[in-house]
Design an enzyme around this catalytic site. Structure first.
Site, PDB file in Angstrom:
ATOM      1  N   SER A 126      10.289  -4.271 -27.793  1.00 38.70           N
ATOM      2  CA  SER A 126      11.670  -4.568 -28.176  1.00 38.70           C
ATOM      3  C   SER A 126      12.664  -3.756 -27.358  1.00 38.70           C
ATOM      4  O   SER A 126      13.641  -4.292 -26.822  1.00 38.70           O
ATOM      5  CB  SER A 126      11.875  -4.328 -29.679  1.00 38.70           C
ATOM      6  OG  SER A 126      11.472  -3.032 -30.062  1.00 38.70           O
TER       7      SER A 126
ATOM      8  N   HIS B 226       3.539  -6.285 -32.248  1.00 40.42           N
ATOM      9  CA  HIS B 226       4.636  -5.309 -32.332  1.00 40.42           C
ATOM     10  C   HIS B 226       5.120  -5.245 -33.780  1.00 40.42           C
ATOM     11  O   HIS B 226       4.572  -4.502 -34.599  1.00 40.42           O
ATOM     12  CB  HIS B 226       5.752  -5.722 -31.376  1.00 40.42           C
ATOM     13  CG  HIS B 226       6.808  -4.675 -31.163  1.00 40.42           C
ATOM     14  ND1 HIS B 226       6.721  -3.394 -31.643  1.00 40.42           N
ATOM     15  CD2 HIS B 226       7.996  -4.721 -30.495  1.00 40.42           C
ATOM     16  CE1 HIS B 226       7.789  -2.698 -31.276  1.00 40.42           C
ATOM     17  NE2 HIS B 226       8.588  -3.493 -30.587  1.00 40.42           N
TER      18      HIS B 226
ATOM     19  N   HIS C 293      -3.214   3.799 -32.253  1.00 43.65           N
ATOM     20  CA  HIS C 293      -1.868   3.705 -31.686  1.00 43.65           C
ATOM     21  C   HIS C 293      -1.974   3.782 -30.173  1.00 43.65           C
ATOM     22  O   HIS C 293      -2.834   4.484 -29.630  1.00 43.65           O
ATOM     23  CB  HIS C 293      -0.977   4.847 -32.210  1.00 43.65           C
ATOM     24  CG  HIS C 293       0.475   4.657 -31.938  1.00 43.65           C
ATOM     25  ND1 HIS C 293       1.050   5.027 -30.747  1.00 43.65           N
ATOM     26  CD2 HIS C 293       1.463   4.119 -32.693  1.00 43.65           C
ATOM     27  CE1 HIS C 293       2.341   4.745 -30.783  1.00 43.65           C
ATOM     28  NE2 HIS C 293       2.628   4.197 -31.944  1.00 43.65           N
TER      29      HIS C 293
ATOM     30  N   ARG D  21       5.364   9.282 -39.141  1.00 39.88           N
ATOM     31  CA  ARG D  21       6.040   8.316 -40.006  1.00 39.88           C
ATOM     32  C   ARG D  21       5.131   7.897 -41.160  1.00 39.88           C
ATOM     33  O   ARG D  21       5.592   7.682 -42.280  1.00 39.88           O
ATOM     34  CB  ARG D  21       6.496   7.097 -39.188  1.00 39.88           C
ATOM     35  CG  ARG D  21       7.514   7.445 -38.109  1.00 39.88           C
ATOM     36  CD  ARG D  21       7.799   6.265 -37.190  1.00 39.88           C
ATOM     37  NE  ARG D  21       6.591   5.837 -36.487  1.00 39.88           N
ATOM     38  CZ  ARG D  21       6.544   4.774 -35.691  1.00 39.88           C
ATOM     39  NH1 ARG D  21       7.626   4.031 -35.491  1.00 39.88           N
ATOM     40  NH2 ARG D  21       5.422   4.449 -35.073  1.00 39.88           N
TER      41      ARG D  21
ATOM     42  N   ASP E 215       2.629   1.507 -39.724  1.00 44.01           N
ATOM     43  CA  ASP E 215       2.421   0.213 -40.377  1.00 44.01           C
ATOM     44  C   ASP E 215       1.380   0.278 -41.490  1.00 44.01           C
ATOM     45  O   ASP E 215       1.370  -0.576 -42.385  1.00 44.01           O
ATOM     46  CB  ASP E 215       1.994  -0.830 -39.339  1.00 44.01           C
ATOM     47  CG  ASP E 215       3.057  -1.045 -38.286  1.00 44.01           C
ATOM     48  OD1 ASP E 215       4.215  -1.270 -38.665  1.00 44.01           O
ATOM     49  OD2 ASP E 215       2.734  -0.983 -37.086  1.00 44.01           O
TER      50      ASP E 215
END
Length: 423
Positions: free
Chosen positions: A230, A260, A306, A315, A361
């Protein structure tokens, strides 16, 4: 914010020009055939000062570890991304008031554009179409057409960015209610609420805990250096001096991809599959066997691993801690936390896996699900509202520095074969 940047950008611009003039011919890495065919993974070929992701630390926003920012407001993060420093209370209040004033000026035609789309259009398509439709409002395009100087490009870019940030949560909330069939489709903003809680309010969620979750969600997803799809797409489009509406809409199109922005719903789907199959949270032994069954069937355990990190994503840690404080009895949260205890130990046994640890996620979807946000296709829209802060701040910086159009040289496979033979 404009006054602060007007002082900083000329200094940054001169510093970069001098640095490139003095050191522009020095090498910073080597390009391999594997890089060219492997999606340029790990190739150092971009500059992004808003954030970085060291493999052993996780996301740093302007060199500040994310865990030190977890209690901030998204508006503070945007200021930090742009200016390289946290705002004072007065500066934060000014930015918040400015965004609220802009929100009241959202052009009505954007809702007609969305209403003209089929009801079963994907929420991401509705969002980025809405952003693109607003391009006629671009102050950058107006200024460029009027012949403004190059060193002024950042100013209307900031203006466009602030309008996008003010209007996007309104559009995103409208998309949610229209997609979910929740009438009325449009809930007015509440001037008493900050940017994040206001977004939740306009979606129809007025639980104070969800307000705080939305604040945190928007902070954690705001930026992730410049090479993700992005951010890179937005940067590439913006490098042609396309205005921020074109660039952000393009970046959102990239964010919509399953590799993504769609990852969090896939992670949640895996957790719900486990809960359904075992009629609740299983034991560690049962969960371990299920993880192996998933891997042996040729699939992955979503949310683990990752491209950059080699540690647990900070996160994830922050979301997991938030869930433990606010919804500890929720079975989806409990399973998410238990999976963290089990799955990395499984993945460590597979030699080709470099990173067995969870990313963001793996946690975010379970928290959203608890509060009744169960429309999975919409999850990436939440990500989009947050990531727009990063994309816009990077655009402002790029225009401030006067970065060149992005134009790497492509070569053929025959050329690559010839280089391999020479080597």
């Amino acid at each position: 914010l404009k006054e602060v940047l007007a002082q900083k950008i000329p200094v940054w611009r001169d510093e970069i020009k001098s640095f490139v003039k003095e050191h522009g011919d020095k090498k910073i890495g080597d390009l391999t055939i594997g890089h060219a065919y492997g999606g340029m993974r790990g190739l150092k070929a971009m500059v992004c000062d808003t954030s970085e992701v060291p493999p052993d630390k996780g996301l740093l926003i302007r060199n500040t570890p994310l865990k030190e920012l977890q209690h901030t407001q998204p508006e503070e993060i945007f200021w930090l991304l742009c200016a390289g420093e946290m705002p004072t209370d007065e500066q934060l209040a000014d930015l918040q008031a400015d965004l609220k004033a802009r929100a009241k000026k959202i052009p009505e035609y954007v809702f007609a554009v969305i209403d003209a789309m089929p009801k079963d259009s994907h929420p991401m398509c509705m969002l980025d179409t809405g952003i693109l439709a607003l391009e006629r409002e671009s102050e950058f395009r107006k200024g460029y057409d009027a012949g403004m100087k190059k060193d002024q490009y950042w100013e209307p870019t900031l203006e466009d960015s602030l309008n996008i940030l003010a209007w996007e949560p309104i559009i995103a909330a409208y998309v949610y209610r229209r997609h979910a069939g929740k009438e009325p489709f449009r809930i007015a903003p509440d001037d008493k609420l900050a940017w994040g809680p206001n977004y939740a309010h306009m979606m129809g969620f007025d639980d104070p805990k969800f307000y705080d979750l939305m604040r945190l969600y928007l902070v954690l997803h705001s930026d992730h250096e410049g090479g993700n799809v992005s951010a890179h797409t937005c940067h590439c489009i913006g490098s042609a001096l396309s205005d921020p509406y074109y660039a952000v809409s393009g970046g959102l199109n990239g964010l919509a991809g399953p590799l993504h922005g769609l990852a969090n719903q896939e992670c949640l789907g895996w957790l719900l599959q486990v809960l359904e199959q075992f009629k609740g949270v299983p034991s560690n032994e049962v969960l371990e066997k299920f993880a192996w069954d998933t891997l042996n069937s040729g699939k992955v355990v979503p949310g683990y691993g990752h491209a950059v990190l080699r540690i647990t994503d900070p996160r994830f840690d922050i979301f997991k801690e938030w869930g433990g404080k606010n919804i500890p009895e929720d079975p989806v949260y409990q399973l998410m936390a238990k999976t963290f205890d089990v799955v990395p130990e499984v993945l460590k046994q597979i030699k080709k896996i470099k990173d067995p640890w969870p990313n963001v996620d793996a946690a975010s979807g379970s928290l959203l699900y608890h509060f009744g946000l169960k429309e999975f296709p919409y999850y990436t829209v939440l990500f989009s509202v947050s990531r727009t802060m990063g994309m816009c701040s990077q655009l402002i910086m790029s225009r401030g520095w006067g970065e060149a159009i992005e134009r790497p040289k492509s070569v053929t496979t025959a050329w690559m074969k010839a280089q391999a033979a020479k080597a």
